[in-house]
Design an enzyme around this catalytic site. Structure first.
Site, mmCIF file in Angstrom:
data_model
loop_
_atom_site.group_PDB
_atom_site.id
_atom_site.type_symbol
_atom_site.label_atom_id
_atom_site.label_comp_id
_atom_site.label_asym_id
_atom_site.label_seq_id
_atom_site.Cartn_x
_atom_site.Cartn_y
_atom_site.Cartn_z
ATOM 1 N N ASP A 1 0.120 0.209 13.636
ATOM 2 C CA ASP A 1 0.356 1.413 14.162
ATOM 3 C C ASP A 1 0.814 1.199 15.799
ATOM 4 O OD1 ASP A 1 -2.143 1.685 15.518
ATOM 5 O OD2 ASP A 1 -2.681 1.604 13.642
ATOM 6 N N ASP B 1 -8.374 -5.033 13.768
ATOM 7 C CA ASP B 1 -8.061 -3.610 13.620
ATOM 8 C C ASP B 1 -7.486 -3.489 12.234
ATOM 9 O OD1 ASP B 1 -7.353 -1.156 13.831
ATOM 10 O OD2 ASP B 1 -5.778 -1.410 15.493
ATOM 11 N N SER B 2 -8.326 -3.709 11.047
ATOM 12 C CA SER B 2 -8.017 -3.682 9.679
ATOM 13 C C SER B 2 -8.381 -2.491 9.072
ATOM 14 C CB SER B 2 -8.517 -4.855 9.204
ATOM 15 O OG SER B 2 -9.919 -4.403 9.008
ATOM 16 N N THR B 3 -7.540 -2.524 7.591
ATOM 17 C CA THR B 3 -8.015 -1.385 7.088
ATOM 18 C C THR B 3 -9.357 -1.784 6.193
ATOM 19 O OG1 THR B 3 -6.438 -2.782 5.454
ATOM 20 C CG2 THR B 3 -5.618 -0.527 6.112
ATOM 21 N N ASP B 4 -9.677 -0.933 5.710
ATOM 22 C CA ASP B 4 -11.207 -1.167 4.793
ATOM 23 C C ASP B 4 -11.168 -2.484 4.102
ATOM 24 O OD1 ASP B 4 -11.788 1.512 5.827
ATOM 25 O OD2 ASP B 4 -11.045 2.580 3.874
ATOM 26 N N ASP C 1 0.378 -12.098 6.541
ATOM 27 C CA ASP C 1 -1.081 -11.979 6.305
ATOM 28 C C ASP C 1 -1.860 -12.947 7.390
ATOM 29 O OD1 ASP C 1 -3.554 -11.971 5.312
ATOM 30 O OD2 ASP C 1 -2.947 -12.742 3.506
ATOM 31 N N GLN D 1 0.761 -1.256 -0.125
ATOM 32 C CA GLN D 1 0.134 0.056 0.052
ATOM 33 C C GLN D 1 0.862 1.157 -0.024
ATOM 34 O OE1 GLN D 1 -2.212 -0.991 3.425
ATOM 35 N NE2 GLN D 1 -0.398 -1.421 4.681
HETATM 36 N N1 SAM Z 1 -7.775 1.991 12.823
HETATM 37 C C1 SAM Z 1 -7.614 2.030 11.209
HETATM 38 C C2 SAM Z 1 -8.694 2.113 10.398
HETATM 39 O O1 SAM Z 1 -9.885 1.496 10.745
HETATM 40 O O2 SAM Z 1 -8.568 2.642 9.564
HETATM 41 C C3 SAM Z 1 -6.874 0.921 11.112
HETATM 42 C C4 SAM Z 1 -5.294 0.942 11.188
HETATM 43 S S1 SAM Z 1 -4.358 -0.506 11.213
HETATM 44 C C5 SAM Z 1 -3.121 0.706 10.511
HETATM 45 C C6 SAM Z 1 -4.705 -1.257 9.690
HETATM 46 C C7 SAM Z 1 -3.721 -2.404 9.244
HETATM 47 O O3 SAM Z 1 -4.348 -3.601 8.634
HETATM 48 C C8 SAM Z 1 -2.742 -2.012 8.294
HETATM 49 O O4 SAM Z 1 -1.426 -1.564 8.856
HETATM 50 C C9 SAM Z 1 -2.834 -2.920 7.306
HETATM 51 O O5 SAM Z 1 -1.340 -3.480 6.703
HETATM 52 C C10 SAM Z 1 -3.491 -4.215 8.137
HETATM 53 N N2 SAM Z 1 -3.903 -5.399 7.220
HETATM 54 C C11 SAM Z 1 -4.791 -5.137 6.109
HETATM 55 N N3 SAM Z 1 -5.201 -6.285 5.668
HETATM 56 C C12 SAM Z 1 -4.262 -7.393 6.548
HETATM 57 C C13 SAM Z 1 -4.164 -8.642 6.531
HETATM 58 N N4 SAM Z 1 -4.995 -9.519 5.393
HETATM 59 N N5 SAM Z 1 -3.321 -9.279 7.353
HETATM 60 C C14 SAM Z 1 -2.757 -8.529 8.507
HETATM 61 N N6 SAM Z 1 -2.986 -7.193 8.451
HETATM 62 C C15 SAM Z 1 -3.820 -6.515 7.575
#
Ligand code: SAM
Length: 281
Positions: A94, A163-166, A145, A39
């Site tokens: 984070d 606590d994932s991304t969208d 992952d 990303q």
């Molecule tokens: N609070 C935030 C939000 O809702 O916008 C999320 C914060 S945190 C930075 C989200 C993290 O999820 C990212 O660092 C991303 O790399 C991670 N992420 C997304 N998909 C993932 C997966 N399949 N496995 C592990 N981590 C994942």
């Protein structure tokens, strides 16, 4: 993502939160702007919300308002579980949710699995108050992952926090039933999962979809909500699937030092306004 330099000392970041709504913040500095394998990573200093992490153009965390989100992510599940000792955080690179989880003295080990090591590194470098717990001896940080990691876990965790991304690209599967089934198997028999499930105003399909998918796996599923100023609409949902305990009941006191979460806020968060109740019907 739209960083426009209008004139000297007038630099703005704009997130297109929906196709018809944008949020703009005035910046004082761009600290990091790079692409990882997964990303685009942007770290900026904003004038209103302090330092801010942005992934693929979407605001993830700001120094000023992260407590609204990270406290709800951690404390609702940890205070309704009678004795949380082992916790898994999926995403959350984070470190804010991890910091809140480790406020609980009962927690012996918290594993954090984020797919992107560069997010973890950027947070360590630029967000010291947020990433502080990443080096705690009770933290086990694994860059991989989580969809893969979870498949190897059996009956190990008291609480799993998503606590994932969208729900797009490599995060999309984290909102679906097959993943929730793997989480169910990774939990102890009285374990629970809490997942951030987006805005009940801007992302109704995600809220509804995640709730239904979780209901197909867990015997108890409840939604709660809180304030989150820099996320779309400012109102955010957290969906909890539980194998045994009612997540709306508070079983343990809030840890010291919280700024949003209290036992009363826990109970209030499960008070569902009619529009949200109707959405989940
Ligand atoms: N609070 C935030 C939000 O809702 O916008 C999320 C914060 S945190 C930075 C989200 C993290 O999820 C990212 O660092 C991303 O790399 C991670 N992420 C997304 N998909 C993932 C997966 N399949 N496995 C592990 N981590 C994942």
């Amino acid at each position: 993502m739209d960083i426009r330099k209008k004139r000297v000392n007038d630099l703005w970041f704009t997130e297109e939160q929906t196709s018809n709504m944008k949020l703009s913040l005035r910046l004082s500095e761009v600290l990091l702007n790079k692409s990882s394998q997964y990303q685009d990573i942007l770290l900026v200093e904003t004038q209103e919300y302090g330092r801010m992490l942005v992934l693929d153009g979407a605001i993830q965390i700001t120094e000023r308002d992260e407590f609204f989100y990270s406290e709800m992510m951690a404390h609702v599940a940890l205070c309704s579980h009678p004795s949380p000792r082992r916790v898994l955080i999926i995403g959350g690179g984070d470190g804010a949710t991890l910091r809140e989880v480790l406020r609980h003295g009962s927690v012996e080990m918290a594993t954090l699995v984020d797919i992107d090591e560069e997010v973890i590194d950027a947070s360590r470098r630029f967000l010291p108050t947020i990433s502080v717990a990443l080096d705690d001896p009770r933290a086990d940080v694994r860059p991989m992952d989580a969809m893969e990691y979870i498949k190897s876990c059996r009956g190990e965790y008291d609480v799993v926090i998503v606590d994932s991304t969208d729900p797009v690209e490599f995060a999309a599967g984290l909102f679906r039933a097959p993943f929730y089934r793997d989480v169910f198997n990774a939990l102890k028999e009285d374990g629970m999962i809490v997942a951030q499930t987006e805005s009940p105003i801007s992302d109704t399909h995600v809220v509804k979809g995640a709730f239904r998918e979780m209901q197909s796996v867990f015997p108890i599923v409840k939604i709660c909500w809180g304030v989150m100023p820099t996320y779309p609409s400012g109102m955010w949902t957290y969906t909890i699937g539980s194998r045994m305990h009612d997540p709306a009941a508070v079983r343990r006191p809030a840890p010291d030092g919280t700024k949003y979460y209290t036992e009363d806020m826990h109970r209030a968060a499960f008070t569902i306004p009619p529009f949200l109740r109707d959405l989940l019907k």
